[in-house]
Structure formats: C-alpha cells, structure tokens
Design an enzyme around this catalytic site. Structure first.
Site, PDB file in Angstrom:
ATOM      1  N   GLY A  50       0.708  -1.110   0.023  1.00  0.00           N
ATOM      2  CA  GLY A  50      -0.079   0.048   0.127  1.00  0.00           C
ATOM      3  C   GLY A  50       0.994   1.141  -0.069  1.00  0.00           C
ATOM      4  O   GLY A  50       1.805   1.137  -0.607  1.00  0.00           O
ATOM      5  N   GLU A  51       0.702   2.143   0.817  1.00  0.00           N
ATOM      6  CA  GLU A  51       1.303   3.324   0.801  1.00  0.00           C
ATOM      7  C   GLU A  51       2.115   3.326   2.276  1.00  0.00           C
ATOM      8  O   GLU A  51       1.240   3.600   3.329  1.00  0.00           O
ATOM      9  CB  GLU A  51       0.588   4.587   0.469  1.00  0.00           C
ATOM     10  CG  GLU A  51       1.438   6.034   0.398  1.00  0.00           C
ATOM     11  CD  GLU A  51       2.169   5.610  -0.861  1.00  0.00           C
ATOM     12  OE1 GLU A  51       1.712   5.179  -1.907  1.00  0.00           O
ATOM     13  OE2 GLU A  51       3.196   6.003  -0.764  1.00  0.00           O
ATOM     14  N   SER A  52       3.269   3.125   2.300  1.00  0.00           N
ATOM     15  CA  SER A  52       3.934   2.995   3.554  1.00  0.00           C
ATOM     16  C   SER A  52       3.892   4.155   4.593  1.00  0.00           C
ATOM     17  O   SER A  52       3.827   4.111   5.784  1.00  0.00           O
ATOM     18  CB  SER A  52       5.356   2.780   3.624  1.00  0.00           C
ATOM     19  OG  SER A  52       6.300   3.649   2.722  1.00  0.00           O
ATOM     20  N   CYS A  82       6.125  -5.505  -0.119  1.00  0.00           N
ATOM     21  CA  CYS A  82       6.320  -4.147  -0.630  1.00  0.00           C
ATOM     22  C   CYS A  82       6.305  -2.996   0.253  1.00  0.00           C
ATOM     23  O   CYS A  82       7.238  -2.975   1.181  1.00  0.00           O
ATOM     24  CB  CYS A  82       5.322  -3.772  -1.710  1.00  0.00           C
ATOM     25  SG  CYS A  82       5.636  -2.694  -2.744  1.00  0.00           S
ATOM     26  N   ARG A 109      12.870   3.716  -1.554  1.00  0.00           N
ATOM     27  CA  ARG A 109      11.149   3.802  -1.932  1.00  0.00           C
ATOM     28  C   ARG A 109      11.277   3.858  -3.331  1.00  0.00           C
ATOM     29  O   ARG A 109      12.094   4.828  -3.830  1.00  0.00           O
ATOM     30  CB  ARG A 109      10.574   4.586  -1.075  1.00  0.00           C
ATOM     31  CG  ARG A 109      10.400   4.248   0.381  1.00  0.00           C
ATOM     32  CD  ARG A 109       9.698   5.255   1.010  1.00  0.00           C
ATOM     33  NE  ARG A 109       8.231   5.432   0.522  1.00  0.00           N
ATOM     34  CZ  ARG A 109       7.491   6.358   0.809  1.00  0.00           C
ATOM     35  NH1 ARG A 109       7.959   7.210   1.505  1.00  0.00           N
ATOM     36  NH2 ARG A 109       6.050   6.290   0.285  1.00  0.00           N
ATOM     37  N   ILE A 137       4.764  -3.665  -7.918  1.00  0.00           N
ATOM     38  CA  ILE A 137       3.935  -2.476  -8.126  1.00  0.00           C
ATOM     39  C   ILE A 137       4.627  -1.297  -7.334  1.00  0.00           C
ATOM     40  O   ILE A 137       4.803  -1.262  -6.097  1.00  0.00           O
ATOM     41  CB  ILE A 137       2.613  -2.648  -7.486  1.00  0.00           C
ATOM     42  CG1 ILE A 137       1.888  -3.723  -8.203  1.00  0.00           C
ATOM     43  CG2 ILE A 137       1.706  -1.275  -7.855  1.00  0.00           C
ATOM     44  CD1 ILE A 137       0.635  -4.142  -7.502  1.00  0.00           C
ATOM     45  N   ARG A 138       5.241  -0.415  -8.162  1.00  0.00           N
ATOM     46  CA  ARG A 138       6.177   0.771  -7.384  1.00  0.00           C
ATOM     47  C   ARG A 138       6.876   0.386  -6.197  1.00  0.00           C
ATOM     48  O   ARG A 138       6.857   0.765  -5.178  1.00  0.00           O
ATOM     49  CB  ARG A 138       5.061   1.795  -7.047  1.00  0.00           C
ATOM     50  CG  ARG A 138       4.308   2.508  -8.115  1.00  0.00           C
ATOM     51  CD  ARG A 138       3.676   3.797  -7.623  1.00  0.00           C
ATOM     52  NE  ARG A 138       2.539   3.264  -6.767  1.00  0.00           N
ATOM     53  CZ  ARG A 138       2.387   3.701  -5.323  1.00  0.00           C
ATOM     54  NH1 ARG A 138       3.411   4.701  -5.147  1.00  0.00           N
ATOM     55  NH2 ARG A 138       1.584   3.348  -4.747  1.00  0.00           N
ATOM     56  N   HIS A 173       4.621  -8.701  -4.618  1.00  0.00           N
ATOM     57  CA  HIS A 173       3.241  -8.933  -3.959  1.00  0.00           C
ATOM     58  C   HIS A 173       2.950 -10.389  -4.319  1.00  0.00           C
ATOM     59  O   HIS A 173       1.919 -10.762  -5.116  1.00  0.00           O
ATOM     60  CB  HIS A 173       2.219  -8.233  -4.545  1.00  0.00           C
ATOM     61  CG  HIS A 173       2.611  -6.660  -4.242  1.00  0.00           C
ATOM     62  ND1 HIS A 173       1.770  -6.091  -3.197  1.00  0.00           N
ATOM     63  CD2 HIS A 173       3.015  -5.622  -4.520  1.00  0.00           C
ATOM     64  CE1 HIS A 173       2.032  -5.090  -2.979  1.00  0.00           C
ATOM     65  NE2 HIS A 173       2.823  -4.367  -4.051  1.00  0.00           N
ATOM     66  N   GLU A 175       0.885 -12.209  -2.579  1.00  0.00           N
ATOM     67  CA  GLU A 175      -0.518 -12.172  -2.545  1.00  0.00           C
ATOM     68  C   GLU A 175      -1.612 -12.148  -3.878  1.00  0.00           C
ATOM     69  O   GLU A 175      -2.577 -12.383  -3.809  1.00  0.00           O
ATOM     70  CB  GLU A 175      -0.955 -11.568  -1.580  1.00  0.00           C
ATOM     71  CG  GLU A 175      -1.022  -9.857  -1.811  1.00  0.00           C
ATOM     72  CD  GLU A 175       0.117  -9.286  -1.745  1.00  0.00           C
ATOM     73  OE1 GLU A 175       1.129  -9.848  -1.491  1.00  0.00           O
ATOM     74  OE2 GLU A 175       0.340  -7.943  -1.881  1.00  0.00           O
TER      75      GLU A 175
HETATM   76  N1  GLN Z   1       5.655   2.704  -3.264  1.00  0.00           N
HETATM   77  C1  GLN Z   1       4.869   2.373  -2.050  1.00  0.00           C
HETATM   78  C2  GLN Z   1       5.923   2.853  -0.788  1.00  0.00           C
HETATM   79  O1  GLN Z   1       6.685   3.530  -0.994  1.00  0.00           O
HETATM   80  C3  GLN Z   1       4.831   0.879  -1.694  1.00  0.00           C
HETATM   81  C4  GLN Z   1       4.091   0.366  -3.108  1.00  0.00           C
HETATM   82  C5  GLN Z   1       3.413  -1.076  -2.786  1.00  0.00           C
HETATM   83  O2  GLN Z   1       3.277  -1.443  -1.589  1.00  0.00           O
HETATM   84  N2  GLN Z   1       2.754  -1.406  -3.795  1.00  0.00           N
HETATM   85  O3  GLN Z   1       4.972   3.078   0.183  1.00  0.00           O
END
Ligand code: GLN
Length: 191
Positions: A50-52, A82, A109, A137-138, A173, A175
């Site tokens: 998600g978004e850390s 992630c 990141r 994903i990112r 990921h 999952e």
């Molecule tokens: N880019 C997100 C971060 O730095 C992590 C992305 C993800 O969990 N898929 O928090």
C-alpha cells in the site's frame, strides 16, 4: 495446510484482503489487525503493501508501531510485502522514514520509478525448483542486506525476497499471484 497457527493481517490501507484470500486458500486461520489488542494469540503478522507513509502514520497513532516491535521481540513471525517490507527495514531511503528495524536491509522507496514501474517477472527462488511469479508495483529496491540476511530470491541483480530469523520481506506481491509458495513458507515460519 493443516496446522494450528493463526496469522494477523494489518488492515489499515492497501491490499490486505488479497492476503486474506491467499491464507483462505491454504486453510490458515487469520484475523485483521487494527489495534494492539488484535495481536493477542497470534503466531505471525503480515504487513501488506500500500502506501508505507500512510501505514506508518496510522500504526504510530494506534500504538501498533510499538506493539509490533514487542510482538517480534517476543518471537512472533512477521512478513512484509512491498510497503510492508519498507516498514520492516533497518533503513529507508527516498525519502528517509521511520521503520520497525526488524530486518537488516536498506531499501530505496519507489526504486524502479514512481508510477510506471509495475511489472510481472518470473525469477529463480531457493524455495522451489520452478521459477516464481513476482508482481512488482512501485516497488522498493533492496540496496543492501546484512550478512545475517538470507536472500531467497533475486531479480535484476537485487534481492527481492529476504529472511532474517522469523522476519520475511518481499519487494513484490505474492498475494497477487495465483501461487502460494511464499505464503506457505511464511506459515511454516510461524509454527
Ligand atoms: N511505493 C509504495 C511506498 O513507498 C509501496 C508500493 C506498494 O506497496 N505496492 O510506500
């Protein structure tokens, strides 16, 4: 998988439901974790992607940051995917941010670029003979791993699945793939 383990999935934001589905497919008991009290009786905890930055803010506000450190210190297993791996790291860069410091890795990141670097790769893993599907994903890049850290999979020259004792971290990921190898490995670490 038949065993008595129970796993908590930190459910603040991000793809925690996907972890629940994977554990369901393995027949492993699980619960969502939102407060320190939710950690009672658990053998392992998953920190989803998600978004850390958001996760860190809410975890700190709810007292989960300290509770998770205590959970690990008392021998609980943890698996971060992630953004979850970012929260478990010893050091976070790009920009620097606080982390649980439970595995001796340095992560950058969004190491593959901000938005476009989402990709599915097949790569070798020491967990099995066949290559592993890895959904990025990112994702962060693991720039450095200490000598106590085992590298279970690499991609493009970087570690992408690492373990130190009862702490497991992936920059991809698992999952979001149909296969369950990485989760099975984590479940085996909790018993
Ligand atoms: N880019 C997100 C971060 O730095 C992590 C992305 C993800 O969990 N898929 O928090």
């Amino acid at each position: 998988m038949k065993n008595g383990t129970k796993i908590g999935i930190v459910a603040i934001q991000g793809d925690y439901e996907a972890h629940a589905k994977t554990l369901d497919s393995l027949g492993v008991a699980h619960t969502f974790v939102r407060t320190p009290a939710d950690l009672a009786g658990l053998n392992g905890v998953i920190l989803p992607g998600g978004e850390s930055t958001t996760h860190l803010k809410v975890m700190t506000e709810e007292g989960l940051f300290d509770a998770l450190k205590k959970f690990a210190a008392e021998g609980g297993a943890m698996f971060g995917t992630c953004a979850g791996a970012i929260r478990l790291a010893h050091e976070v860069r790009g920009p620097a941010q606080a982390s649980l410091d439970l595995i001796d890795i340095t992560v950058l990141r969004n190491g593959y670029g901000r938005q476009l670097a989402s990709d599915v790769h097949l790569g070798p893993t020491s967990l099995r003979k066949e290559p592993l599907e890895m959904v990025f994903i990112r994702a962060p890049i693991i720039e450095a791993a200490g000598t106590g850290v085992q590298v279970l999979a690499k991609d493009a020259g970087h570690p992408v699945l690492v373990q130190q004792g009862k702490i497991l971290a992936s920059t991809f990921h698992p999952e979001l793939s149909a296969e369950t190898t990485v989760h099975e490995h984590f479940v085996s670490m909790t018993t």
